[in-house]
Design an enzyme around this catalytic site. Structure first.
Site, mmCIF file in Angstrom:
data_model
loop_
_atom_site.group_PDB
_atom_site.id
_atom_site.type_symbol
_atom_site.label_atom_id
_atom_site.label_comp_id
_atom_site.label_asym_id
_atom_site.label_seq_id
_atom_site.Cartn_x
_atom_site.Cartn_y
_atom_site.Cartn_z
ATOM 1 N N HIS A 89 0.831 -1.217 0.000
ATOM 2 C CA HIS A 89 0.000 0.000 0.000
ATOM 3 C C HIS A 89 0.869 1.272 0.000
ATOM 4 C CE1 HIS A 89 -3.912 -2.029 0.871
ATOM 5 N NE2 HIS A 89 -3.120 -2.928 1.399
ATOM 6 N N ASN A 162 -10.325 -2.801 2.436
ATOM 7 C CA ASN A 162 -10.010 -2.860 1.007
ATOM 8 C C ASN A 162 -11.273 -2.620 0.193
ATOM 9 O OD1 ASN A 162 -7.276 -3.405 1.206
ATOM 10 N ND2 ASN A 162 -7.519 -5.621 1.030
ATOM 11 N N HIS A 353 -3.915 1.072 11.914
ATOM 12 C CA HIS A 353 -3.711 -0.188 12.639
ATOM 13 C C HIS A 353 -5.072 -0.786 12.986
ATOM 14 C CE1 HIS A 353 -2.570 -3.135 15.461
ATOM 15 N NE2 HIS A 353 -2.574 -2.410 16.550
ATOM 16 N N TYR A 376 0.946 -4.226 11.985
ATOM 17 C CA TYR A 376 0.834 -2.791 11.639
ATOM 18 C C TYR A 376 1.717 -1.891 12.506
ATOM 19 C CZ TYR A 376 -2.623 -3.858 8.153
ATOM 20 O OH TYR A 376 -3.224 -4.352 7.033
HETATM 21 FE FE1 HDE Z 1 -2.567 -4.759 5.376
HETATM 22 N N1 HDE Z 1 -0.752 -4.012 5.808
HETATM 23 N N2 HDE Z 1 -1.935 -6.605 5.899
HETATM 24 N N3 HDE Z 1 -4.336 -5.595 4.766
HETATM 25 N N4 HDE Z 1 -3.213 -2.997 4.772
HETATM 26 C C1 HDE Z 1 -0.373 -2.727 5.651
HETATM 27 O O1 HDE Z 1 0.757 -1.461 7.263
HETATM 28 C C2 HDE Z 1 -0.831 -6.860 6.618
HETATM 29 C C3 HDE Z 1 -4.686 -6.908 4.851
HETATM 30 C C4 HDE Z 1 -4.473 -2.659 4.386
HETATM 31 O O2 HDE Z 1 -3.248 3.559 3.955
HETATM 32 C C5 HDE Z 1 0.959 -2.432 6.264
HETATM 33 O O3 HDE Z 1 1.064 0.751 7.582
HETATM 34 C C6 HDE Z 1 -0.773 -8.252 6.956
HETATM 35 C C7 HDE Z 1 -6.088 -7.069 4.679
HETATM 36 C C8 HDE Z 1 -4.525 -1.268 4.025
HETATM 37 O O4 HDE Z 1 -1.602 3.363 5.386
HETATM 38 C C9 HDE Z 1 1.340 -3.768 6.900
HETATM 39 C C10 HDE Z 1 -1.888 -8.812 6.387
HETATM 40 C C11 HDE Z 1 -6.570 -5.809 4.463
HETATM 41 C C12 HDE Z 1 -3.239 -0.781 4.240
HETATM 42 C C13 HDE Z 1 0.186 -4.653 6.527
HETATM 43 C C14 HDE Z 1 -2.607 -7.779 5.737
HETATM 44 C C15 HDE Z 1 -5.464 -4.904 4.525
HETATM 45 C C16 HDE Z 1 -2.445 -1.874 4.712
HETATM 46 C C17 HDE Z 1 1.951 -1.815 5.348
HETATM 47 C C18 HDE Z 1 -2.288 -10.285 6.400
HETATM 48 C C19 HDE Z 1 -8.024 -5.412 4.193
HETATM 49 C C20 HDE Z 1 -2.746 0.628 3.985
HETATM 50 C C21 HDE Z 1 2.063 -0.357 5.769
HETATM 51 C C22 HDE Z 1 -2.658 -10.729 7.640
HETATM 52 C C23 HDE Z 1 -8.895 -5.632 5.310
HETATM 53 C C24 HDE Z 1 -3.048 1.533 5.136
HETATM 54 C C25 HDE Z 1 1.250 -0.250 6.944
HETATM 55 C C26 HDE Z 1 -2.598 2.940 4.809
HETATM 56 C C27 HDE Z 1 -1.109 -1.765 5.074
HETATM 57 C C28 HDE Z 1 0.126 -5.922 6.931
HETATM 58 C C29 HDE Z 1 -3.789 -8.018 5.010
HETATM 59 C C30 HDE Z 1 -5.634 -3.502 4.308
HETATM 60 C C31 HDE Z 1 2.679 -4.350 6.534
HETATM 61 C C32 HDE Z 1 0.304 -8.935 7.760
HETATM 62 C C33 HDE Z 1 -6.885 -8.388 4.757
HETATM 63 C C34 HDE Z 1 -5.737 -0.493 3.522
HETATM 64 O O5 HDE Z 1 1.400 -3.666 8.285
#
Ligand code: HDE
Length: 737
Positions: A89, A162, A353, A376
């Site tokens: 993202h 999402n 987060h 997060y």
């Molecule tokens: Fe994320 N995801 N994600 N994700 N995600 C990040 O956090 C992660 C997942 C989502 O505009 C990271 O700050 C794991 C689902 C958005 O700043 C990180 C897993 C959904 C955003 C991370 C998922 C999301 C992130 C990278 C699997 C929809 C952007 C930078 C368990 C519900 C937020 C950050 C923004 C961002 C980890 C799966 C949505 C690495 C481990 C499912 C919208 O922490």
């Protein structure tokens, strides 16, 4: 295990001191704002600077002196401007606004920001793509992030969702593998922001649990027309808890008031070159113009006792709850009404987060969500290099913060006094613990009992039913786009084995779908590939019950086309003119468009004035080199013999029209303009009425003869625009654009 959360005997409860209203986040940011236009240039120490164009040198041709503190400071600051981009993202765009509930949701949740229809809670939203790096194009095929930070009276609540309701994987431990496979290859860093390469499809084809999400990613949902025209989903099942302690399962949905709309793939690819900031610019400009994006928040609520009544597991994030089984309950509306002042300070530094929760909202045991609860904050530590990222203005809650966190890089808060521990008597026992009645957060006391085991519940083991449900729910046009997307994505995969394996997975979704995909990528539908699940699945009581649970074969709510909102508000129309256009007609049609909330731009060969046949002038807003049909929702070519004669000789104008036709956009012209359509390969249109003066709308191509009424013509054009795209134009396949 039943356990008690923090309890407290102290009866002297602190009263909330902050009254949240629309402006308070602004006020809070005010003290951090700097406006360089208003004052003398200074150093970081506040010393006024008298010269910033030359460094301090030993002689005007001599070496720069180390003692030039202004030069050193300016350069050092510049050298350190970057923070690591988000690991996923990375590319995003943000906006401020507010959320307001329609009615009290107190029956279901004690969250205060959902309990009073008079409270407007400030929000900051960040939309994003997932795969590409910070500078990648906006319109790539990808999932879009939809993250919302609510600055509530009870602290920050983040809904980090999402634009698609399922996810690729079931357990967070697979996330690094998923992301490695979809990101550019480690040896050559290619391709950027694209799933269309061997490693992703190798992983996906070996992980049948991805199949449902793959259907969404191959669908038009992955190429949204605008962040303003995109749904949002919390994805996981969360919990609502009311004041009486009753818990229900909840899924969150955002629905855009402008309807959910998409680009076509050819257009998305061209936009990535012509305007790689397309989605970010669209959001920014809409807010600047006062067309504030609006989204309705809805929830699906499931009673605790109904947890096992579906044929899928509520804890499995690769599944959605069909709206036909649990309807959406509207909760309130979010309005995005202010652009950030500074991209880095706000959008880039925003740290979301899913574990930022307020009383009344809690998590479930969804293993994907559980892993996110770790990831997060961990990732923010890498980005900010300090736990003090919560003190950055965009992340600071409006609710007061009192605790004994201290020190670390870039600490902002100046804690007072000697007491930095609890319990204490020297500080009169402050800060006091907040009992539940006073808003203290108490985790839902779910009973948990089990063996330590690396396994998944058997109830997670159906990877195909909802993929089939998705396919069944689409219209034929949507299915066609999905098949074509698979041709592109898998067509770029070099390994025949991987292509075969993926098609084999697709045979489990729908035989016809698999055949159609296979036909475009040069392989036979394989009969004998093992497509069974990976993972260690354990049978249990829950899975037994779920086998006979509720399901549907089709969910019309999934289809974008079946759920179109017929509005033209904020749509963009290109008006093609050269000297000699019919000013009367243009003025009338333009006024009708404006009245309906449509924006129009004059497009011509060159910028500057264009003269009407009757002498009036209009200003060309765009020239062909600076724009293209892909940057508009519809096109209109006013009559005017000379103007049309000139356009007939312009390859760019002809291309503009045929491309819009191919992308199924509404096109309107009258009188001599009809000749232009014929030349621009606008095929299959019945021009029989062109001389009779009648106004005709044929599959979104609106034509009018010489005597036609301009208002009736404009009305029909607006009708055609309400449909967004006219997928029934089979002739578009023959258009060479
Ligand atoms: Fe994320 N995801 N994600 N994700 N995600 C990040 O956090 C992660 C997942 C989502 O505009 C990271 O700050 C794991 C689902 C958005 O700043 C990180 C897993 C959904 C955003 C991370 C998922 C999301 C992130 C990278 C699997 C929809 C952007 C930078 C368990 C519900 C937020 C950050 C923004 C961002 C980890 C799966 C949505 C690495 C481990 C499912 C919208 O922490």
């Amino acid at each position: 295990m039943k356990g008690k959360d923090s309890s407290n005997e102290n009866k002297h409860l602190p009263k909330p001191t902050v009254k949240v209203d629309e402006k308070s986040k602004d006020h809070q940011l005010e003290e951090f704002r700097s406006d360089p236009r208003k004052d003398y240039l200074t150093t970081d120490q506040g010393v006024p600077v008298n010269h910033t164009d030359d460094s301090l040198k030993a002689g005007s041709r001599g070496p720069t002196l180390l003692e030039d503190f202004h030069f050193r400071e300016k350069m050092t600051h510049f050298d350190h401007e970057r923070m690591p981009e988000r690991v996923v993202h990375a590319r995003g765009a943000g906006a401020h606004g507010y959320f307001q509930p329609y009615q009290s949701m107190a029956e279901f949740t004690k969250a205060k920001f959902l309990s009073d229809p008079n409270v407007k809670t400030p929000v900051f939203v960040r939309f994003s793509t997932v795969v590409g790096s910070r500078g990648s194009a906006d319109t790539v095929r990808d999932v879009r992030g939809f993250a919302t930070k609510f600055y509530t009276q009870e602290g920050n609540y983040d809904l980090v969702g999402n634009n698609m309701p399922p996810f690729f994987i079931q357990d967070a431990i697979k996330f690094p593998d998923l992301v490695h496979s979809i990101k550019p290859d480690p040896d050559n860093d290619m391709p950027q922001a694209s799933a269309a390469h061997d490693t992703f499809w190798d992983f996906a084809s070996l992980m049948p649990e991805t199949t449902h999400m793959l259907m969404w990613v191959l669908s038009d949902r992955a190429i949204p027309r605008s962040f303003r025209m995109m749904e949002g989903f919390g994805v996981h099942t969360f919990r609502f808890i009311n004041a009486a302690g009753k818990s229900r399962f909840v899924k969150f949905h955002w629905r855009p008031m402008l309807g959910t709309h998409s680009l076509v793939w050819d257009e998305a690819q061209k936009l990535a070159g012509k305007d790689s900031d397309w989605l970010r610019r669209d959001l920014w400009e809409a807010i600047e113009m006062g067309d504030y994006p609006e989204f309705e928040l809805s929830v699906q609520l499931v009673e605790e006792e109904d947890e096992l009544k579906f044929d899928f597991d509520l804890l499995d994030a690769t599944k959605l709850i069909p709206e036909e089984l649990v309807p959406l309950k509207p909760v309130g509306k979010m309005v995005l009404n202010r652009n950030p002042d500074n991209f880095f300070a706000e959008t880039e530094q925003a740290a979301f987060h899913p574990g930022n929760l307020v009383p009344g909202i809690d998590v479930t045991n969804d293993p994907l969500l559980q892993g996110r609860l770790f990831s997060y904050v961990d990732t923010q530590l890498n980005r900010f290099n300090s736990a003090n990222f919560t003190e950055v203005p965009i992340n600071r809650p409006l609710a007061p913060v009192h605790n004994f966190q201290q020190d670390g890089f870039m600490r902002q808060t100046i804690n007072k006094g000697k007491v930095n521990y609890w319990p204490n008597s020297l500080g009169d026992g402050n800060p006091m613990l907040a009992p539940e009645e006073a808003g203290g957060y108490v985790h839902y006391q779910e009973r948990v009992d089990g063996h330590k085991i690396r396994a998944r519940s058997q109830s997670f083991n159906d990877h195909y039913s909802q993929a089939t449900l998705f396919w069944n729910s689409l219209t034929e046009a949507e299915k066609k786009h999905l098949v074509e997307a698979a041709h592109f994505e898998l067509g770029k995969v070099k390994s025949v084995e991987v292509r075969k394996r993926q098609v084999a997975n697709f045979t489990r979704v729908d035989a016809d779908f698999a055949r159609r995909v296979a036909a475009g990528i040069g392989i036979e539908v394989p009969a004998d590939i093992d497509t069974s699940s990976t993972g260690n699945y354990e049978d249990n009581e829950a899975s037994k019950k779920m086998k006979k649970g509720k399901s549907v074969k089709e969910s019309p709510a999934i289809s974008m086309e079946r759920n179109k909102i017929e509005t033209v508000k904020t749509r963009k129309v290109a008006i093609l003119v050269e000297d000699g256009f019919d000013c009367n007609e243009l003025t009338q049609v333009r006024a009708a468009l404006k009245a309906a909330g449509v924006q129009s731009k004059i497009v011509s060969k060159f910028l500057g004035k264009r003269k009407a046949s009757t002498g009036e002038e209009v200003n060309a807003d765009k020239s062909h080199v600076t724009t293209g049909s892909i940057m508009f929702d519809a096109i209109y070519i006013p009559d005017g013999e000379k103007s049309i004669e000139a356009l007939l000789k312009e390859g760019d104008a002809l291309h503009f029209i045929s491309e819009a036709f191919k992308h199924c956009k509404p096109i309107a012209t009258s009188g001599h303009g009809i000749k232009l359509l014929e030349r621009a390969f606008v095929l299959g249109v019945d021009f029989a009425d062109k001389t009779s003066g009648k106004v005709v709308n044929h599959k979104g191509v609106v034509t009018a003869g010489n005597e036609a009424d301009a208002d009736a013509f404009a009305d029909l054009f607006l009708d055609a625009m309400k449909k967004h795209r006219h997928w029934d134009r089979e002739e578009k396949e023959m258009v060479p654009a």
